[in-house]
Design an enzyme around this catalytic site. Structure first.
Site, PDB file in Angstrom:
ATOM      1  N   LYS A 154     -22.391  29.362  -7.266  1.00 51.25           N
ATOM      2  CA  LYS A 154     -21.769  28.662  -8.394  1.00 51.25           C
ATOM      3  C   LYS A 154     -22.812  28.260  -9.432  1.00 51.25           C
ATOM      4  O   LYS A 154     -22.597  28.412 -10.642  1.00 51.25           O
ATOM      5  CB  LYS A 154     -20.992  27.434  -7.878  1.00 51.25           C
ATOM      6  N   GLN A 165     -18.130  20.127  -2.831  1.00 54.30           N
ATOM      7  CA  GLN A 165     -18.035  21.293  -1.960  1.00 54.30           C
ATOM      8  C   GLN A 165     -17.387  20.898  -0.633  1.00 54.30           C
ATOM      9  O   GLN A 165     -17.837  19.951   0.020  1.00 54.30           O
ATOM     10  CB  GLN A 165     -19.433  21.881  -1.724  1.00 54.30           C
ATOM     11  N   ASP A 198     -11.577  21.887  -9.824  1.00 53.15           N
ATOM     12  CA  ASP A 198     -11.029  22.548  -8.633  1.00 53.15           C
ATOM     13  C   ASP A 198      -9.496  22.484  -8.611  1.00 53.15           C
ATOM     14  O   ASP A 198      -8.849  23.188  -7.839  1.00 53.15           O
ATOM     15  CB  ASP A 198     -11.585  21.906  -7.353  1.00 53.15           C
TER      16      ASP A 198
END
Lengths: 386, 386
Positions: free
Chosen positions: B139, B183, B206
């Protein structure tokens, strides 16, 4: 043979729990008007019975595959092979609704004694749609029967959007109101989303607020309110002792009122869910594979007998007005399911009227009560519905 | 024949648009480092091409049944009859991702020129899981490649929940940060929901916030962010010109990361969706009926060739680490789908690695860019992704 006769016959022949349910429900109906009856004892009986059936949340299963799914043995066909008309159970929604309403009336009484207040439901009705007026009448009558205060704001169909929002805002600010519902559909010139967004999250008893929908979709969260028709479908399945975990359930329709929340709630109970809708090209191929079919399409007689597999469980949420000069209101309601065909194939089925409808209204009262409990910090021993 | 060879063969033999895509993507990869390339012209070409494929919202279809669904003719099988190995299209996810990243890099450049700022993505990594560390590396590398600023907060696995929430809060307050991701998975002793809830709604790249999930579920609303893997699946289907309206799509898995948002996004495109999971007792019976199968179960080789009907489209979101001493990291990633079997049945399939993964990371960058555009009130000519 009449539907009612079949229901009683089926109850006594195949489902002793249902005959108990019918018995208790009749006692419940009596209890609503019989102050001599030992209400506390009846309520305890109901709470014991409900606690064995009603759950909103299953455990939050990790989303990993179990290569040996011992946890979910293949369920037998709901009705087994060779189901015939006589052995089909016709769910008595009115009886289930009476049972719920009895419990609510009891808790409202406890709340009034404990905190000196009762729950309040405000309804906003715009325009003069005949069916909307009927639904609102039923909801207000439901409030009266259980001791919930009801308020009605009626606006003409040609009023402005701002006038509707103002009505909602006034109810938001009224501490005696714990639930607000805007009867849908609204006139075409109005922005439904804007009006529904004006309802306070903590008074959103219809459960249409996106935060409530998102919290319903996310298994690790819990919504403040679940839409009433979805709760009604689950309550009827759970009260009828229908296993959901691993079952293939097809939901027909994807509206925010029924189809969407029902499909999300079923997934919380670990059902395998297929959602079919107006653009589905082979609906009958999917329903024919399903253990349970829940129809909320809004089309009379859409689901024919040959759409169902033997022994399927059929929940008909459709309430489609059909012209009927012999009726007081000039029309009658019929479901999405062709009952006379489906009843010969299904193991369990809900009629229309007298199936999901009364339970949906009872769930509106339950949501209003839950909201008032939160507002007053009032807890009872009762089990949360669904 | 190697997968790559099949991909090129398929691209040249069956999908001229794909060979164009491959060409443009190679140009894109070059363009990322070749300032002499006419970037504006390339970007215009991409915008023209994308505008024919990518849409988030279809029209808000009323949830009434059309007894004569002329609007949705039965779709032909995706790959037609007699599909064989040689005619299977293997989607080149890296090429699609490069295309998207090129567009993002171009828009970031325009933003920097116009407002003097670039988008910023903050990543919170807790503990030392090998796979999480790899994903975070990818990422951050993705950010660098397109000119997005990245910030990383690394915390030890034995830190407190409050320390993680504090990291998130600092990023919430940092105006140079437009996207925050924590994460997953977090260490077991932490309350994931509490930590995710700490992320500002307008930095929730997200898309896990319940309000974003609810707005994704409600067709009449629009979320600020759609989870990246769901956007990646839809982008791959749309770029491959796969018709979705009325198609039967089975989604395997129901996590908030992939399964849930993908099933909701597919319904916005009017697909007929079945969601199967660990408790589904007959998964293969449902997938065998499906035009499209999207697997996000997290179990290597779960989906065998005999789970698929001839000509099915297969999107494999699985990234399952398998021990591999020959790999730099001691393991390699494999999908949920048994590729060697599925490639002989499917008409279109994504490989692992090189399928959904790179596009998912590109979508994270796209969400971060969209967030920065909102923060700076900056608009470009570009088409919204998916």
């Amino acid at each position: 043979m009449s539907g009612a006769a079949v229901a009683l016959l089926a109850a006594t022949r195949r489902r002793p729990t249902t005959s108990l349910s019918l018995f208790l429900s009749r006692a419940a109906r009596a209890g609503l008007h019989d102050s001599a009856a030992p209400a506390e004892e009846k309520a305890r009986t109901r709470r014991r019975r409900r606690s064995s059936t009603s759950r909103l949340l299953g455990p939050d299963i990790p989303d990993a595959w179990d290569p040996l799914p011992r946890a979910a043995p293949r369920p037998p066909p709901p009705g087994g092979a060779g189901v015939d008309y006589g052995s089909t159970t016709i769910i008595d929604g009115k009886s289930v609704a009476d049972d719920i309403r009895f419990q609510i009336a009891e808790e409202v009484r406890q709340m009034k004694n404990a905190v000196g207040n009762v729950p309040g439901l405000a309804v906003v009705l715009v325009g003069d749609r005949r069916d909307s007026q009927s639904y609102v009448r039923y909801k207000i009558k439901g409030c009266e029967d259980v001791g919930i205060k009801s308020l009605l704001a009626e606006l003409p169909g040609n009023c402005t959007e701002d006038e509707v929002v103002d009505s909602v805002s006034r109810f938001n600010e009224d501490p005696s109101v714990h639930g607000i519902l805007v009867q849908l559909p609204l006139p075409h010139h109005m922005d439904e989303e804007r009006i529904l967004s004006a309802i306070s999250l903590d008074k959103d008893v219809d459960g249409f607020h996106p935060l409530n929908v998102g919290n319903l979709a996310l298994r690790s969260r819990k919504p403040l309110f679940v839409p009433c028709a979805a709760k009604a479908c689950l309550e009827l399945l759970l009260q009828s002792r229908i296993e959901l975990m691993g079952k293939h359930v097809t939901v027909i329709g994807r509206s925010k009122v029924v189809g969407l929340p029902t499909s999300l709630l079923l997934q919380r109970h670990h059902a395998t869910v297929s959602i079919i809708h107006a653009f589905t090209t082979n609906p009958e191929e999917i329903t024919q594979q399903s253990d349970i079919v829940i129809s909320a399409a809004g089309v009379a007689n859409l689901v024919r007998g040959n759409w169902l597999k033997k022994g399927a469980v059929v929940i008909d949420v459709g309430t489609n007005p059909i012209e009927d000069p012999t009726s007081d209101y000039g029309y009658r309601l019929t479901g999405d399911v062709c009952f006379e065909e489906a009843v010969r194939v299904a193991s369990v089925i809900t009629p229309v009227p007298g199936g999901v409808g009364p339970v949906t209204i009872a769930m509106l009262l339950a949501n209003t009560l839950d909201s008032a409990k939160r507002a007053y910090g009032f807890a009872t021993e009762s089990q949360e519905l669904v």
